[in-house]
Write a protein that holds these residues in place. Structure first.
Motif, PDB file in Angstrom:
ATOM      1  N   UNK A  12      -8.613   9.822 -18.203  1.00  0.00           N
ATOM      2  CA  UNK A  12      -9.919   9.654 -17.650  1.00  0.00           C
ATOM      3  C   UNK A  12     -10.972  10.302 -18.435  1.00  0.00           C
ATOM      4  N   UNK A  13     -12.024  10.816 -18.056  1.00  0.00           N
ATOM      5  CA  UNK A  13     -13.189  11.285 -18.984  1.00  0.00           C
ATOM      6  C   UNK A  13     -13.690  12.341 -18.086  1.00  0.00           C
ATOM      7  N   UNK A  14     -14.072  13.502 -18.875  1.00  0.00           N
ATOM      8  CA  UNK A  14     -15.014  14.483 -18.158  1.00  0.00           C
ATOM      9  C   UNK A  14     -16.218  14.197 -17.647  1.00  0.00           C
ATOM     10  N   UNK A  15     -17.007  14.879 -17.150  1.00  0.00           N
ATOM     11  CA  UNK A  15     -18.381  14.677 -16.765  1.00  0.00           C
ATOM     12  C   UNK A  15     -19.289  14.642 -17.879  1.00  0.00           C
ATOM     13  N   UNK A  18     -16.225  13.222 -22.271  1.00  0.00           N
ATOM     14  CA  UNK A  18     -15.169  13.563 -23.291  1.00  0.00           C
ATOM     15  C   UNK A  18     -13.825  12.949 -22.482  1.00  0.00           C
ATOM     16  N   UNK A  19     -13.356  11.944 -23.370  1.00  0.00           N
ATOM     17  CA  UNK A  19     -12.112  11.353 -23.041  1.00  0.00           C
ATOM     18  C   UNK A  19     -10.990  12.250 -23.089  1.00  0.00           C
ATOM     19  N   UNK A  20      -9.898  12.285 -22.228  1.00  0.00           N
ATOM     20  CA  UNK A  20      -8.790  12.936 -22.111  1.00  0.00           C
ATOM     21  C   UNK A  20      -7.525  12.144 -21.667  1.00  0.00           C
ATOM     22  N   UNK A  21      -6.272  12.364 -22.280  1.00  0.00           N
ATOM     23  CA  UNK A  21      -4.932  11.896 -21.947  1.00  0.00           C
ATOM     24  C   UNK A  21      -4.172  13.074 -21.912  1.00  0.00           C
ATOM     25  N   UNK A  22      -3.429  13.134 -20.602  1.00  0.00           N
ATOM     26  CA  UNK A  22      -2.398  14.102 -20.352  1.00  0.00           C
ATOM     27  C   UNK A  22      -1.136  13.481 -20.514  1.00  0.00           C
ATOM     28  N   UNK A  23      -0.303  13.871 -21.504  1.00  0.00           N
ATOM     29  CA  UNK A  23       0.848  13.354 -21.776  1.00  0.00           C
ATOM     30  C   UNK A  23       2.140  14.123 -21.248  1.00  0.00           C
ATOM     31  N   UNK A  24       3.084  13.377 -20.931  1.00  0.00           N
ATOM     32  CA  UNK A  24       4.567  14.395 -20.494  1.00  0.00           C
ATOM     33  C   UNK A  24       5.018  15.065 -21.696  1.00  0.00           C
ATOM     34  N   UNK A  25       5.656  16.236 -21.498  1.00  0.00           N
ATOM     35  CA  UNK A  25       6.459  16.743 -22.451  1.00  0.00           C
ATOM     36  C   UNK A  25       7.541  15.949 -23.165  1.00  0.00           C
ATOM     37  N   UNK A  26       7.633  15.852 -24.452  1.00  0.00           N
ATOM     38  CA  UNK A  26       8.762  15.248 -25.096  1.00  0.00           C
ATOM     39  C   UNK A  26       9.141  16.353 -26.210  1.00  0.00           C
ATOM     40  N   UNK A  27      10.765  16.725 -25.984  1.00  0.00           N
ATOM     41  CA  UNK A  27      11.189  17.648 -26.873  1.00  0.00           C
ATOM     42  C   UNK A  27      11.096  17.020 -28.229  1.00  0.00           C
ATOM     43  N   UNK A  28      11.060  18.051 -29.099  1.00  0.00           N
ATOM     44  CA  UNK A  28      11.003  17.592 -30.532  1.00  0.00           C
ATOM     45  C   UNK A  28      10.123  18.501 -31.475  1.00  0.00           C
ATOM     46  N   UNK A  29      10.077  18.279 -32.838  1.00  0.00           N
ATOM     47  CA  UNK A  29       9.199  19.142 -33.554  1.00  0.00           C
ATOM     48  C   UNK A  29       8.499  18.207 -34.688  1.00  0.00           C
TER      49      UNK A  29
END
Length: 154
Positions: A12-15, A18-29
Motif C-alpha cells: 500500500x501507501x502511507x498517507x 510513501x509506498x510500502x511492501x511487507x514481505x514474509x520472512x525468508x531464511x537466508x543471508x
C-alpha cells in the motif's frame, strides 16, 4: 513469478504517498561477494525470468535505449571523469556504439532492476529469496552468448 520472492501480506501507501511492501520472512543471508557456486545459482534464477513480462509499461530495455540515445554525450563525459580508468571506459563504449549502432534490445523477460548480492538471500546450495523488487519490470536479460538458444522454464 520466476524467482523465489517472499509473499507480500500487505502492500500500500502511507498517507504521505510513501509506498510500502511487507514481505514474509525468508531464511537466508545476503552476501557481499558472488562465488562461482553462487553465480551458478543466480544464473538459474535469471534463466527462470525468460518469457515472464510482468510490466510492459515499465520496460528496462526501453529505458536503456532512451538513456543511450538521449543522453549519450552526457553519460560518456561523466564516465570519462571517473578517475584514471574513466576515459578508457568511455573510449571503449564509443567504439562499441560506433561498431554496432542502435541495437534493439529484446523485451519480454522479467528484469529485477536491482539484482545484486545484497538483494539475494542464500541458504546452503540454493537461493532462498529475492528481495527489493520495487524496480521490477520487463526487458532484456543479459546473455553471454546471444546466439545460443534460450532455455525455457525451470
Amino acid at each position: 513469478m520466476g524467482c523465489p520472492t517472499p509473499a507480500w501480506p500487505a502492500v500500500g501507501a502511507t498517507a504521505d504517498g510513501f509506498g510500502y511492501r511487507i514481505q514474509e520472512f525468508v531464511p537466508g543471508h545476503s552476501r557481499n561477494q558472488v562465488t562461482a557456486t553462487r553465480a551458478r545459482l543466480l544464473i538459474t534464477v535469471l534463466e527462470r525470468h525468460a518469457g515472464i513480462d510482468p510490466d510492459p509499461q515499465h520496460c528496462w530495455s526501453r529505458f536503456v535505449r532512451e538513456q543511450v540515445t538521449g543522453r549519450r554525450d552526457e553519460l560518456l563525459r561523466a564516465a570519462a571523469e571517473r578517475g584514471p580508468t574513466g576515459q578508457p571506459l568511455a573510449d571503449a563504449c564509443e567504439r562499441l556504439l560506433a561498431a554496432h549502432g542502435t541495437v534493439a534490445l529484446p523485451t519480454g523477460g522479467l528484469v529485477h532492476g536491482d539484482f545484486r548480492p545484497g538483494n539475494i538471500l542464500f541458504q546452503p546450495g540454493r537461493v532462498s529469496g529475492v528481495i527489493d523488487i520495487e524496480a521490477l519490470g520487463s526487458g532484456s536479460r543479459s546473455r553471454a552468448d546471444p546466439s545460443r538458444p534460450r532455455r525455457r522454464g525451470p
